[in-house]
Design a protein around this motif. Structure first.
Motif, PDB file in Angstrom:
ATOM      1  N   PRO A   1       0.814  -1.211   0.000  1.00 29.72           N
ATOM      2  CA  PRO A   1       0.000   0.000   0.000  1.00 29.72           C
ATOM      3  C   PRO A   1       0.852   1.268   0.000  1.00 29.72           C
ATOM      4  CG  PRO A   1       0.081  -0.950   2.196  1.00 29.72           C
ATOM      5  CD  PRO A   1       0.824  -1.894   1.294  1.00 29.72           C
ATOM      6  N   VAL A   2       0.172   2.394  -0.018  1.00 28.25           N
ATOM      7  CA  VAL A   2       0.815   3.694  -0.168  1.00 28.25           C
ATOM      8  C   VAL A   2       1.864   3.963   0.902  1.00 28.25           C
ATOM      9  CG1 VAL A   2      -1.001   4.847   1.171  1.00 28.25           C
ATOM     10  CG2 VAL A   2       0.338   6.169  -0.495  1.00 28.25           C
ATOM     11  N   ASP A   3       1.714   3.348   2.073  1.00 29.68           N
ATOM     12  CA  ASP A   3       2.635   3.604   3.177  1.00 29.68           C
ATOM     13  C   ASP A   3       4.034   3.026   2.938  1.00 29.68           C
ATOM     14  OD1 ASP A   3       0.201   4.183   5.332  1.00 29.68           O
ATOM     15  OD2 ASP A   3      -0.214   2.516   3.978  1.00 29.68           O
ATOM     16  N   ILE A   4       4.159   2.094   1.992  1.00 32.77           N
ATOM     17  CA  ILE A   4       5.452   1.481   1.674  1.00 32.77           C
ATOM     18  C   ILE A   4       6.121   2.284   0.561  1.00 32.77           C
ATOM     19  CG2 ILE A   4       6.613  -0.625   0.929  1.00 32.77           C
ATOM     20  CD1 ILE A   4       5.185  -0.847   3.636  1.00 32.77           C
ATOM     21  N   GLU A   5       7.420   2.482   0.684  1.00 37.82           N
ATOM     22  CA  GLU A   5       8.122   3.342  -0.267  1.00 37.82           C
ATOM     23  C   GLU A   5       8.049   2.793  -1.691  1.00 37.82           C
ATOM     24  OE1 GLU A   5      12.410   3.474   0.024  1.00 37.82           O
ATOM     25  OE2 GLU A   5      12.443   1.569   1.086  1.00 37.82           O
ATOM     26  N   ASN A   6       8.053   3.700  -2.636  1.00 36.60           N
ATOM     27  CA  ASN A   6       8.054   3.318  -4.049  1.00 36.60           C
ATOM     28  C   ASN A   6       9.329   2.565  -4.392  1.00 36.60           C
ATOM     29  OD1 ASN A   6       6.559   6.149  -3.821  1.00 36.60           O
ATOM     30  ND2 ASN A   6       5.639   5.043  -5.495  1.00 36.60           N
TER      31      ASN A   6
ATOM     32  N   GLY B   1      -1.727   3.557  -4.715  1.00 35.34           N
ATOM     33  CA  GLY B   1      -1.458   2.560  -3.678  1.00 35.34           C
ATOM     34  C   GLY B   1      -2.505   2.512  -2.582  1.00 35.34           C
ATOM     35  N   CYS B   2      -3.745   2.885  -2.904  1.00 37.14           N
ATOM     36  CA  CYS B   2      -4.788   2.873  -1.872  1.00 37.14           C
ATOM     37  C   CYS B   2      -5.223   1.453  -1.529  1.00 37.14           C
ATOM     38  CB  CYS B   2      -5.990   3.695  -2.325  1.00 37.14           C
ATOM     39  SG  CYS B   2      -6.956   2.932  -3.667  1.00 37.14           S
TER      40      CYS B   2
ATOM     41  N   ARG C   1      -3.321  -2.028   4.829  1.00 35.76           N
ATOM     42  CA  ARG C   1      -3.117  -0.703   5.424  1.00 35.76           C
ATOM     43  C   ARG C   1      -3.265  -0.769   6.945  1.00 35.76           C
ATOM     44  NH1 ARG C   1      -4.849   4.490   4.281  1.00 35.76           N
ATOM     45  NH2 ARG C   1      -2.795   4.876   5.132  1.00 35.76           N
ATOM     46  N   GLN C   2      -4.038  -1.705   7.451  1.00 34.42           N
ATOM     47  CA  GLN C   2      -4.099  -1.889   8.903  1.00 34.42           C
ATOM     48  C   GLN C   2      -2.719  -2.282   9.440  1.00 34.42           C
ATOM     49  OE1 GLN C   2      -7.142  -4.377  10.575  1.00 34.42           O
ATOM     50  NE2 GLN C   2      -8.748  -3.560   9.259  1.00 34.42           N
ATOM     51  N   ILE C   3      -2.039  -3.159   8.704  1.00 32.94           N
ATOM     52  CA  ILE C   3      -0.710  -3.596   9.140  1.00 32.94           C
ATOM     53  C   ILE C   3       0.260  -2.416   9.175  1.00 32.94           C
ATOM     54  CG2 ILE C   3       1.283  -5.035   8.562  1.00 32.94           C
ATOM     55  CD1 ILE C   3      -0.695  -7.029   7.302  1.00 32.94           C
ATOM     56  N   THR C   4       0.296  -1.639   8.095  1.00 35.26           N
ATOM     57  CA  THR C   4       1.238  -0.519   8.053  1.00 35.26           C
ATOM     58  C   THR C   4       0.887   0.532   9.097  1.00 35.26           C
ATOM     59  OG1 THR C   4      -0.046   0.542   6.269  1.00 35.26           O
ATOM     60  CG2 THR C   4       1.793  -0.862   5.620  1.00 35.26           C
ATOM     61  N   ALA C   5      -0.409   0.721   9.351  1.00 33.29           N
ATOM     62  CA  ALA C   5      -0.821   1.685  10.377  1.00 33.29           C
ATOM     63  C   ALA C   5      -0.353   1.228  11.758  1.00 33.29           C
ATOM     64  CB  ALA C   5      -2.334   1.854  10.357  1.00 33.29           C
ATOM     65  N   GLN C   6      -0.490  -0.061  12.030  1.00 29.68           N
ATOM     66  CA  GLN C   6      -0.051  -0.583  13.330  1.00 29.68           C
ATOM     67  C   GLN C   6       1.457  -0.454  13.488  1.00 29.68           C
ATOM     68  OE1 GLN C   6      -1.739  -4.469  12.932  1.00 29.68           O
ATOM     69  NE2 GLN C   6      -3.785  -3.815  13.554  1.00 29.68           N
TER      70      GLN C   6
END
Length: 643
Positions: free
Chosen positions: A269-274, A345-346, A553-558
Motif C-alpha cells: 500500500p501507499v505507506d510502503i516506499e516506491n 497505492g490505496c 493498510r491496517q498492518i502498516t498503520a499498526q
C-alpha cells in the motif's frame, strides 16, 4: 521520451516492444465463468485494452496447474479443457500487437478460500483444534512436479509467448524452499540443498515441455521477511543461479508471505516506499548475471526510466499502474505524462476488493479507485453520448472533479461550482501525512487536469435554484460531500475536529493530545501530530481500532503507531470532556488538546431532488464512505448522462 523504458528487448526467441511488464494480478473475474476457473470475455477485453495502451508483456494471473488444489475464482490450466479459452485470449492479444505470459501456480495454503480445494503444505499445519492439514506426501510432491510440466505443455499449445514459474509469496514452491516454512526431515527438507530440490525439479519439468526458444520467467522473493529461519538474499542468489542452470531466463523480484505481516509486501500500500525491491533486485541481477525486473510500487514513467538508466534492472514491472490507466504506456511514450491517471497505492479497489470477492458473491471482480471501468472495458467504458450536454456539478472534491473530467472527455460541457476557495475537498487531507504523498499528488494533479482541460470552474460560489434556472443544465450532479460528525456529549465544544487539524486551520496546543476515534481519520491525525512531537492517546469505542482500513493498510498503520508516541485505548466509550480530561469508560485521560475524529455525515441534498432536472447524488453526500465509492459514483453518473 523515456528511451530506455520503450527500448525493445530480445529474450531467447521473443522480442518485446518495450521494457514494461504487467505482472500477474488476481482479478477474480474467472468466478463469472461456467466453472469459476476459466477465461471470460471481460478478462480478454481487459488484457487487450492494456496491449492497445502500449504495454510490452501481459502476464496472465496466477493459474492453477493441479486440478484437486485449484480454487474457485482463480484461473486453471490443470486440464485440457482450458486450452481453448487461453487460445482465444492469446489470439486477441496477438492481434492487438501484444505478447503474453502465463503464471504457473500451485497455491499452497492460499487456496483455503475454497473449502473444496486441496491445501498442500510442507509440514502438518493445525488450522483448528479439530483439524490439521497433513504435510504433502512424497508421492504428491512428485505429482505436482509433473503437473507443472503438463501445464507448461498446455500453455505452449494455447499460444503463450513465454511462461512464468511462481516461486514466491508462500505458495508451495516458495514454502518448500524457505527454511522458515519447510521443517521436513526427509529428502525435501532440512538442508538448503534439499529445500531447493522441489522448486528446481518443477523448473526442469516446465522447461522440458517448452520450446528451446521460449523464455521462462520466475517470480521469486528476494528474501523472507518476519520469518525465523527464512530465506536470506544470499540463499536466493544461490537458488537463482541454480534456476538459471535449469532454464530460467528472467527473474521477477518480489517479497512477501501470507504467514506473517510481511504479506503487506505482496500488494504494497501507499505507506510502503516506491520501488522497495529495486536495490535487492539490482544486487541479485549483478550476482546472478540474469535478466531481472523488480516490482513494487513503480508507478511513474520517470521512476521506471531511472531504474533502467541506473542499470539496476532489464525490465520494470508496472502492474497496478496499468489498472489505474490502461493507456499508461502510450501516454508516457508520447510525453503526455500529465494525462496519466496514476495508481496511488490505496489498495481499495484491487487487493481489498479481491479479498472481499472471495467471500462476497456481490463483488464480481477487482476494480480501481482511479479507473471504475476496470474489467468492464467493453461494457462500461467511457464513450461519448448521442449529444453533448451541459451539466452543472455542485462540489469540487474528488467526486465532482472526476465527474467533470469524465464529462469533458466524453464531449460534454461541465460547469463546476465549489463553495470554498479551492478544489480538492477532503481528499487533500488524505495526503497530509508524508507517507501518503501519492494521495496528495493525485488530487493536485486532478486539480491541474481540471484547470488545463478548460472546464468552467466557479469558486466561492453557492448555487441557488435561480442560478440553475438561468443556466438551464441538461443534468445536475450533486457532490457536496460530508461534514465531520461531533459526538453529542457533555463538553464536546472543547474539542476541535480532525479535518481542521489535518488542514492546519487550527493550532493544536500543548504536548498531550487525546483523539476521540480510532478509524482512518483518527489514525492519520495521530500520525500527523506524532510527527510534530505530540504525545497522542487515541480512544476507540470498538474492540479494535483501524477497522475502516483495508487489511494491508491496517498492518502498516499498526507498524507506524508502534514507532511513534501513540497510545491506543480500545473499548473506550467517551462519556464527557471535562476541562482537563476526557472521561471514557470510567477512566480519565488528561489532555492539552482534544480532537474529534468519529466520522462524517452526508451533507443534506434534499434541496436538489425536486428541480425537474435529471439529478445524480454522488460521493460522500450520497453516503459518507471511502474514496473508491466516490469515484465510482461519479463515473456511473457520467455513464447515465451519456446514454
Amino acid at each position: 521520451m523515456f528511451d530506455k523504458l520503450f527500448e525493445p528487448i530480445q529474450i531467447r526467441g521473443m522480442e518485446l516492444r518495450n521494457r514494461v511488464v504487467m505482472s500477474a494480478m488476481g482479478t477474480h473475474e474467472s468466478a463469472e465463468s461456467e466453472d469459476g476457473k476459466s477465461v471470460t470475455d471481460k478478462l480478454i477485453a481487459y488484457h487487450v485494452a492494456r496491449v492497445k495502451g502500449g504495454n510490452g508483456l501481459n502476464t496472465i494471473e496466477v493459474t492453477s496447474v493441479d486440478a484437486p488444489s485449484a480454487p474457485f475464482g482463480f484461473l486453471s490450466i490443470a486440464e485440457d479443457k482450458y486450452i481453448a479459452g487461453f487460445k482465444k485470449l492469446n489470439d486477441a492479444v496477438h492481434e492487438a500487437g501484444g505478447k503474453t505470459c502465463i503464471q504457473l501456480w500451485q497455491g499452497g495454503l492460499a487456496v483455503a478460500s475454497d473449502q473444496t480445494a486441496q491445501i498442500l503444505v510442507p509440514n502438518d499445519l493445525p488450522l483448528s483444534p479439530q483439524y490439521t492439514v497433513p504435510a504433502i506426501t512424497n508421492e504428491r510432491l512428485l505429482d505436482i512436479i509433473d503437473k507443472f510440466g503438463q501445464a507448461a505443455k498446455r500453455a505452449v499449445e494455447a499460444g503463450f509467448d513465454c511462461l512464468e514459474f511462481h516461486c514466491a509469496h508462500n505458495y508451495l514452491p516458495h514454502s518448500m524452499l524457505s527454511g522458515g516454512i519447510n521443517h521436513r526431515s526427509d529428502e525435501w527438507g532440512g538442508s538448503f540443498e534439499n529445500r531447493k530440490k522441489f522448486p528446481l525439479e518443477c523448473i526442469k519439468s516446465i522447461r522440458a515441455n517448452m520450446p528451446i526458444d521460449m523464455p521462462l520467467f520466475m517470480r521469486v522473493d528476494c528474501h523472507d521477511d518476519m520469518l525465523d529461519g527464512g530465506l536470506t538474499i544470499e540463499e536466493v542468489i544461490e537458488f537463482c543461479k541454480d534456476a538459471k542452470e535449469c532454464g530460467v531466463d528472467v527473474l521477477n523480484i518480489s517479497r512477501g508471505n501470507i504467514l506473517t505481516a510481511a504479506t503487506l509486501y505482496e500488494v504494497a500500500p501507499v505507506d510502503i516506499e516506491n520501488g522497495f525491491n529495486v536495490e535487492d533486485a539490482a544486487r541479485i541481477r549483478k550476482e546472478t548475471g540474469m535478466l531481472t525486473m523488480p516490482c513494487g510500487r513503480i508507478n511513474t514513467p520517470e521512476f521506471a526510466e531511472k531504474i533502467l538508466e541506473d542499470d539496476k534492472a532489464d525490465l520494470v514491472v508496472m502492474a497496478r499502474a496499468q489498472l489505474a490507466d490502461a493507456n499508461f504506456c502510450n501516454k508516457a511514450r508520447a510525453g503526455k505524462v500529465n494525462q496519466i491517471r496514476y495508481c496511488i497505492g490505496c489498495n481499495q479497489g484491487c487487493y481489498d476488493s479481491f479479498c472481499a470477492s472471495l467471500y462476497n458473491p456481490a463483488i464480481k471482480h477487482i476494480t480501481c479507485m482511479r479507473n471504475p471501468g476496470l474489467l468492464e472495458e467493453d461494457t462500461l467504458g467511457l464513450k461519448p453520448g448521442s449529444a453533448s450536454k451541459k451539466v452543472v456539478i455542485l462540489g469540487g472534491g474528488i467526486a465532482g472533479m472526476e465527474a467533470a473530467l469524465d464529462l469533458k472527455e466524453t464531449g460534454n460541457t461541465p460547469i463546476l461550482f465549489e463553495k470554498s476557495e479551492s478544489l480538492g475537498g477532503q481528499f487533500l487531507l488524505a495526503g497530509a501525512i508524508s507517507a501518503k504523498k501519492d494521495f496528495k499528488n493525485a488530487v493536485d494533479k486532478m486539480i491541474l487536469d481540471v484547470q488545463e482541460s478548460g472546464i468552467e470552474v466557479h469558486l466561492n460560489t453557492v448555487v441557488t435554484k435561480e442560478m440553475l434556472e438561468e443556466i438551464k443544465p441538461d443534468a445536475l450532479i450533486v457532490a457536496i460531500g460530508s461534514s465531520p460528525f461531533v459526538l453529542p456529549i457533555e463538553g464536546s465544544e472543547k474539542a476541535i475536529v480532525a479535518h481542521d487539524v489535518l488542514s492546519e486551520k487550527v493550532e493544536v496546543l500543548g504536548e498531550n493530545v487525546v483523539i476521540i476515534g480510532g478509524g482512518l481519520v483518527g489514525f492519520e491525525t495521530a500520525e500527523f501530530l506524532a510527527a510534530r512531537q505530540k504525545k497522542v492517546t487515541v480512544l476507540e469505542m470498538k474492540e479494535k481500532a483501524l477497522q475502516d482500513l483495508g487489511p494491508l493498510r491496517q498492518i502498516t498503520a499498526q507498524f507506524a503507531m508502534a514507532q511513534m508516541p501513540i497510545t491506543i485505548e480500545t473499548s473506550a466509550t467517551v462519556e464527557k470532556i471535562d476541562d482537563h480530561a476526557v472521561v471514557a469508560s470510567g477512566k480519565e485521560y488528561p489532555y492539552d488538546s482534544v480532537i474529534m475524529a468519529v466520522g462524517s455525515k452526508a451533507n443534506d441534498t434534499s434541496m436538489y431532488t425536486d428541480l425537474g432536472i435529471p439529478t445524480y447524488i454522488v460521493g460522500d453526500c450520497k453516503k459518507a464512505g471511502i474514496a473508491l465509492d466516490a469515484f465510482k459514483d461519479a463515473y456511473h453518473a457520467v455513464l447515465e448522462i451519456n446514454k
